[in-house]
Design a protein around this motif. Structure first.
Motif, PDB file in Angstrom:
ATOM      1  N   ASP A  76      -1.841   1.961  -6.543  1.00 16.83           N
ATOM      2  CA  ASP A  76      -0.605   2.181  -7.282  1.00 16.83           C
ATOM      3  C   ASP A  76      -0.897   2.408  -8.768  1.00 16.83           C
ATOM      4  N   ALA A  77      -1.766   1.592  -9.316  1.00 15.59           N
ATOM      5  CA  ALA A  77      -2.077   1.684 -10.745  1.00 15.59           C
ATOM      6  C   ALA A  77      -2.882   2.934 -11.084  1.00 15.59           C
ATOM      7  N   SER A  78      -3.658   3.429 -10.142  1.00 14.65           N
ATOM      8  CA  SER A  78      -4.541   4.559 -10.444  1.00 14.65           C
ATOM      9  C   SER A  78      -4.026   5.894  -9.936  1.00 14.65           C
ATOM     10  N   THR A  79      -2.827   5.922  -9.396  1.00 14.24           N
ATOM     11  CA  THR A  79      -2.280   7.153  -8.821  1.00 14.24           C
ATOM     12  C   THR A  79      -2.339   8.323  -9.791  1.00 14.24           C
ATOM     13  N   GLY A 116       0.763  -5.660   0.189  1.00 10.03           N
ATOM     14  CA  GLY A 116       0.788  -4.392  -0.523  1.00 10.03           C
ATOM     15  C   GLY A 116       2.106  -3.657  -0.484  1.00 10.03           C
ATOM     16  N   GLU A 117       3.051  -4.141   0.311  1.00  9.53           N
ATOM     17  CA  GLU A 117       4.321  -3.428   0.447  1.00  9.53           C
ATOM     18  C   GLU A 117       5.151  -3.479  -0.832  1.00  9.53           C
ATOM     19  N   LYS A 118       4.816  -4.398  -1.697  1.00 11.54           N
ATOM     20  CA  LYS A 118       5.442  -4.448  -3.020  1.00 11.54           C
ATOM     21  C   LYS A 118       5.175  -3.134  -3.762  1.00 11.54           C
ATOM     22  N   TYR A 119       4.039  -2.523  -3.485  1.00 16.65           N
ATOM     23  CA  TYR A 119       3.624  -1.294  -4.164  1.00 16.65           C
ATOM     24  C   TYR A 119       3.911  -0.048  -3.338  1.00 16.65           C
ATOM     25  N   THR A 120       3.880  -0.160  -2.017  1.00 22.40           N
ATOM     26  CA  THR A 120       3.986   1.027  -1.160  1.00 22.40           C
ATOM     27  C   THR A 120       5.352   1.210  -0.537  1.00 22.40           C
TER      28      THR A 120
END
Length: 125
Positions: A76-79, A116-120
């Motif tokens: 998420d941070a590096s997208t 990871g669902e917080k991000y995806t």
């Protein structure tokens, strides 16, 4: 006290050459470092999910949750920093791990609450 400076000390297993290691890593593009870390997180998560040849021998869902969550945060941070050429297969791998986690869990997380669902976003499966 010794008059030998750290750079004069020969490299051994107990005394690695940190200057040389820093020079080596300085030559590696950031995208390669990010992708390498992501692949290491994916590999570790797969082991902790029991997806390797050894199967359940190393299965630990608590550890897998942490690794999948860290992977999702990194991606998420590096997208915006890595190209879709690199990001797309990593996102596919992440989704596969999230689905494997959901399948392996005896007590299912609510949609959106899995690792990871917080991000995806929520993973259904």
């Amino acid at each position: 006290m010794s008059e030998t400076s750290p750079s004069d000390t020969p490299e051994t297993a107990d005394n690695p050459d940190f200057d040389a290691m820093a020079r080596d890593i300085a030559e590696v593009p950031a995208v390669e470092v990010i992708v390498t870390v992501a692949v290491n997180l994916m590999s570790a998560a797969a082991v902790k999910l029991g997806l390797t040849e050894e199967g359940d021998a190393h299965k630990d869902l608590d550890e897998a949750r942490k690794l999948v969550h860290a992977l999702a945060g990194l991606l998420d941070a590096s997208t915006t920093e890595i190209s879709s050429f690199h990001a797309a297969p990593l996102r596919d791998g992440l989704k596969s791990l999230q689905l494997a986690f959901r399948e392996a869990s005896l007590v299912k997380d609510e949609p959106g609450q899995g690792p990871g669902e917080k991000y995806t976003g929520a993973i259904y499966g």
